[in-house]
Write an enzyme that holds these catalytic residues in place. Structure first.
Site, PDB file in Angstrom:
ATOM      1  N   SER A  80      -0.609  -0.807  -8.728  1.00 38.35           N
ATOM      2  CA  SER A  80      -1.038   0.523  -8.363  1.00 38.35           C
ATOM      3  C   SER A  80      -1.995   0.999  -9.473  1.00 38.35           C
ATOM      4  CB  SER A  80       0.231   1.345  -8.325  1.00 38.35           C
ATOM      5  OG  SER A  80       0.101   2.484  -7.635  1.00 38.35           O
ATOM      6  N   GLU A 110     -16.186   3.331 -10.695  1.00 37.35           N
ATOM      7  CA  GLU A 110     -16.380   3.052  -9.279  1.00 37.35           C
ATOM      8  C   GLU A 110     -15.746   4.176  -8.487  1.00 37.35           C
ATOM      9  OE1 GLU A 110     -14.505  -0.808  -8.503  1.00 37.35           O
ATOM     10  OE2 GLU A 110     -14.957  -1.267 -10.590  1.00 37.35           O
ATOM     11  N   CYS A 402      26.504  21.250  -2.093  1.00 33.15           N
ATOM     12  CA  CYS A 402      25.804  20.146  -1.438  1.00 33.15           C
ATOM     13  C   CYS A 402      25.698  20.411   0.067  1.00 33.15           C
ATOM     14  CB  CYS A 402      26.548  18.836  -1.697  1.00 33.15           C
ATOM     15  SG  CYS A 402      25.842  17.448  -0.808  1.00 33.15           S
ATOM     16  N   CYS A 420      24.721  16.370  -6.754  1.00 35.30           N
ATOM     17  CA  CYS A 420      26.012  16.452  -6.076  1.00 35.30           C
ATOM     18  C   CYS A 420      26.889  15.399  -6.736  1.00 35.30           C
ATOM     19  CB  CYS A 420      25.864  16.152  -4.589  1.00 35.30           C
ATOM     20  SG  CYS A 420      27.459  15.820  -3.820  1.00 35.30           S
TER      21      CYS A 420
HETATM   22  P1  AMP Z   1      -2.774   4.295  -5.643  1.00 36.99           P
HETATM   23  O1  AMP Z   1      -2.405   3.675  -4.316  1.00 36.99           O
HETATM   24  O2  AMP Z   1      -3.083   5.745  -5.585  1.00 36.99           O
HETATM   25  O3  AMP Z   1      -1.875   3.867  -6.764  1.00 36.99           O
HETATM   26  O4  AMP Z   1      -4.187   3.667  -6.003  1.00 36.99           O
HETATM   27  C1  AMP Z   1      -4.325   2.303  -6.131  1.00 36.99           C
HETATM   28  C2  AMP Z   1      -5.164   1.793  -5.020  1.00 36.99           C
HETATM   29  O5  AMP Z   1      -6.475   2.314  -5.071  1.00 36.99           O
HETATM   30  C3  AMP Z   1      -5.365   0.332  -5.107  1.00 36.99           C
HETATM   31  O6  AMP Z   1      -4.293  -0.360  -4.532  1.00 36.99           O
HETATM   32  C4  AMP Z   1      -6.633   0.131  -4.321  1.00 36.99           C
HETATM   33  O7  AMP Z   1      -6.315  -0.233  -3.003  1.00 36.99           O
HETATM   34  C5  AMP Z   1      -7.293   1.489  -4.274  1.00 36.99           C
HETATM   35  N1  AMP Z   1      -8.683   1.495  -4.717  1.00 36.99           N
HETATM   36  C6  AMP Z   1      -9.682   2.119  -4.058  1.00 36.99           C
HETATM   37  N2  AMP Z   1     -10.844   1.953  -4.683  1.00 36.99           N
HETATM   38  C7  AMP Z   1     -10.620   1.188  -5.768  1.00 36.99           C
HETATM   39  C8  AMP Z   1     -11.449   0.663  -6.800  1.00 36.99           C
HETATM   40  N3  AMP Z   1     -12.766   0.901  -6.854  1.00 36.99           N
HETATM   41  N4  AMP Z   1     -10.856  -0.091  -7.745  1.00 36.99           N
HETATM   42  C9  AMP Z   1      -9.529  -0.336  -7.710  1.00 36.99           C
HETATM   43  N5  AMP Z   1      -8.702   0.128  -6.764  1.00 36.99           N
HETATM   44  C10 AMP Z   1      -9.229   0.891  -5.790  1.00 36.99           C
HETATM   45 ZN    ZN Z   2      27.217  15.811  -1.507  1.00 36.89          ZN
END
Ligand code: AMP
Ligand code: ZN
Length: 664
Positions: A80, A110, A402, A420
């Protein structure tokens, strides 16, 4: 010309025309001529099936049906990204980076494309497979569908490496999305909510000719593999472009965070004119060797950062507050809102996090509230229009009991959440713990889903996860909607789970704050569950990366008799409660008590192997030099400032050979 040659020529020509049209945006023949060439090829392929090619341009139209998408483990994990929202966040990141790498740092900026992530594998220039991100460790094989996307090259050109993965994002540009929705409305169908979800849904259509009809695009942004012949991120973008991939031209090299901010500010404005959705900028350390030095945390690369554009905000009304009970008993207040459209989706609920948050916002029933979509799926309330509030409105009284089992909630000092405490009888906690126990990264029990667990608990067949081990097919069959086959799968899945290694069992039993990584650490350090159960808070705190919060939670867990009884039961069922002989093989305490920083390029073992060796022999690995560092292991090309730091702190420096000689 032989038939084979004729087919080859047609394919090559069509690949090139496809590239000219979709990547270069510069067609050299008419659409009609293109269709004629395609038709010729189709006819030849039908007449001479012996020349079939899975990557023929004719495959673009789809037609293959996938009933169940095969799960494939990613050879390299898909991580991520860490998020940032301000220049200060980026400066903090820069500081963390500079602690680990030496020398000048530059950044590739980017755009962050908002779609569905994909990992494509190419072998000898041919698309071999396309896997969705899934949970990052494994995803679905959607190759048939991906082939229909015209911007995915089926055959590469130029000096491409023999084998590599390339990652990118499948997006649905606005124009195509609007057209699709117009057609749907005309056909009396419900329009799609937003381009991102539609793109992601398109990858999982069973009939690839349906995917082929959707105007999807594949934007690529990173190469993964060895010996790719590139040394910087920027260069790898250019290379990928030259091999035929669609790599957006909007990318820039920045030499400081100020320059990064210029790019961010520029595109925050200009992005509204882009053909597809973006939700931020991704900033990556440009030098790939520096990227390697920085490495990864459990979830994200340390060498990249997403800068999120400020989210769209809408105004609506708070109707009521509900309270949800999680697996650990944590209570989350949720706002029920008057439905409102936000960034393409209808929003009815928002997270309120905890009691402090409610108090801080001083949010009240019937208030007009500002709602924003952050990185999470569920939006959040960021403010209240206090001036338009009714005079007789009163602050919200946070729940005292709860909502599921009516037990008095508790809140320990220093904890933002209410809990809880009825952990063994509160239904969502009981179900949640079992769901966690069987989940993929824990005991990975196949044939058992969340719904079935709830059913088993509701019917009184299962009270906690240990009961799973005594279930029989006859027990399960009378449940609604459970077929013989599923019941058998479940029983077999449970039986097979006794082979799951100790570290995952430790994660599965659900000790609060013990996630996957911590469980691994604890398993390695203590080797069996008795040693862990007998450890004091102090002993635990002395383990690398274990803080007081985790230490206290582990001790509290083993002080609870119910937990001890459950572990005894697991033991009787044969579940792994210690490291296996295999894990222990070759382990020593030779380096025990020492901590190491590893830097530079190594020749005899890889950096990863080096770190594994340190841990295998009882040493600790840390990423930055401090007065606590016992040794710096220096490889080739290590930067001068790291060296200087080691020298000034009098940290002894070892070469790769020195270090390897220290091992038994
Ligand atoms: P998130 O899901 O918010 O953690 O963001 C991570 C995701 O951003 C990655 O899994 C990619 O699919 C996406 N992403 C979109 N553009 C880019 C980029 N230029 N470089 C890297 N990841 C990107
Ligand atoms: Zn409970």
């Amino acid at each position: 010309m032989t038939i084979a040659e004729k087919i080859q020529n047609l394919r090559a020509a069509l690949h090139q025309h496809n590239h000219n049209y979709y990547i270069l945006d510069n067609p050299t023949i008419s659409d009609y001529d293109f269709d004629m060439l395609l038709k010729q090829l189709q006819e030849l392929e039908t007449a001479y099936p012996e020349f079939d090619d899975p990557n023929s341009p004719t495959k673009r139209v789809g037609g293959g049906i996938t009933k169940n998408f095969e799960t494939v483990v990613h050879e390299n994990r898909m991580y991520s990204l860490d998020n940032s929202y301000s220049k200060e966040d980026l400066l903090d990141w820069e500081k963390r980076v500079r602690k680990i790498v030496d020398g000048p740092v530059s950044y590739t900026c980017e755009l962050k494309y908002d779609g569905a992530s994909i990992s494509l594998t190419y072998v000898n220039g041919q698309l071999q497979q396309a896997i969705t991100r899934g949970d990052g460790f494994q995803g679905d094989n959607v190759t048939e569908n991906i082939k229909t996307i015209r911007t995915v090259p089926l055959q590469l050109k130029g000096d491409f490496p023999e084998k590599f993965d390339i990652r990118g994002e499948i997006v649905l540009p606005f124009e195509g999305f609007v057209k699709m929705n117009e057609a749907r409305i005309e056909a009396g169908e419900e329009p799609y909510a937003n381009p991102r979800n539609t793109a992601s849904g398109s990858l999982k259509l069973q009939d690839s000719s349906e995917t082929a009809k959707r105007p999807l695009e594949c934007l690529l942004y990173s190469l993964v593999g060895v010996n790719l012949g590139v040394t910087t991120q920027f260069e790898s973008l250019e290379k990928a472009r030259s091999w035929g991939f669609k790599v957006p031209e909007i990318a820039a090299l920045a030499h400081s965070i100020d320059e990064v901010m210029e790019f961010v500010n520029l595109w925050d404005k200009k992005r509204t004119n882009l053909p597809y959705e973006t939700d931020g900028v991704v900033i990556k350390i440009n030098n790939l060797q520096q990227q390697e030095e920085l490495g990864y945390t459990a979830k994200v690369p340390r060498w990249a950062m997403a800068y999120k554009f400020k989210a769209e905000q809408v105004v609506t009304k708070l109707e009521s507050v509900a309270y949800q009970v999680g697996r650990t008993g944590a209570i989350t207040p949720v706002a029920n809102l008057e439905p409102v459209n936000l960034a393409g989706t209808t929003v009815k609920r928002a997270s309120l996090h905890n009691a402090d948050q409610i108090e801080k916002l001083d949010i009240r029933i019937s208030d007009t509230v500002f709602v924003e979509k952050g990185g999470e799926i569920i939006p959040k309330i960021v403010g209240v229009a206090v001036e338009s509030r009714a005079e007789d409105s009163v602050p919200i009284q946070y729940a005292t009991h709860c909502p599921e089992c009516d037990t008095l909630l508790v809140r320990t000092e220093g904890d933002a959440k209410h809990y809880c405490p009825n952990e063994f009888h509160c239904p969502p906690q009981v179900i949640g713990r079992i769901e966690h126990f069987i989940s993929r990264k824990a005991m990975d029990i196949e044939g058992l889903g969340g719904e079935t667990v709830a059913l088993l608990v509701k019917q009184g067949l299962v009270h906690d996860y240990t009961d799973l081990y005594t279930l029989t097919v006859e027990d399960i069959l009378p449940l609604e909607r459970i077929a013989q086959k599923s019941a058998e799968n479940l029983v077999n899945g449970v039986a097979a789970s006794v082979k799951i290694p100790f570290e995952r069992v430790l994660f599965a039993i659900g000790i609060r704050f013990v996630g996957e990584t911590v469980a691994k650490k604890l398993a390695k350090h203590f080797k069996d569950i008795e040693a862990l159960a007998n450890a004091s808070v102090e002993t635990l705190e002395n383990v690398d990366e274990i803080g007081v919060k985790i230490a206290q939670s582990v001790v509290a867990y083993f002080n609870n008799e119910v937990n001890i009884k459950q572990i005894e039961k697991l033991r009787n069922f044969g579940v792994q409660l210690k490291l296996s002989a295999e894990d222990l093989e070759g382990q020593t305490e030779t380096l025990s008590g020492n901590s190491y920083v590893v830097s530079g390029v190594f020749t005899q073992v890889s950096r990863k192997e080096l770190k594994e060796l340190i841990e295998k022999h009882g040493g600790k690995v840390s990423s930055a030099i401090s007065s606590k560092t016992s040794y710096l292991i220096a490889g080739d090309k290590m930067g001068p400032s790291k060296l200087a730091k080691a020298e000034s702190l009098k940290v002894p420096i070892l070469s790769e050979a020195d270090f390897l000689a220290m091992l038994p």
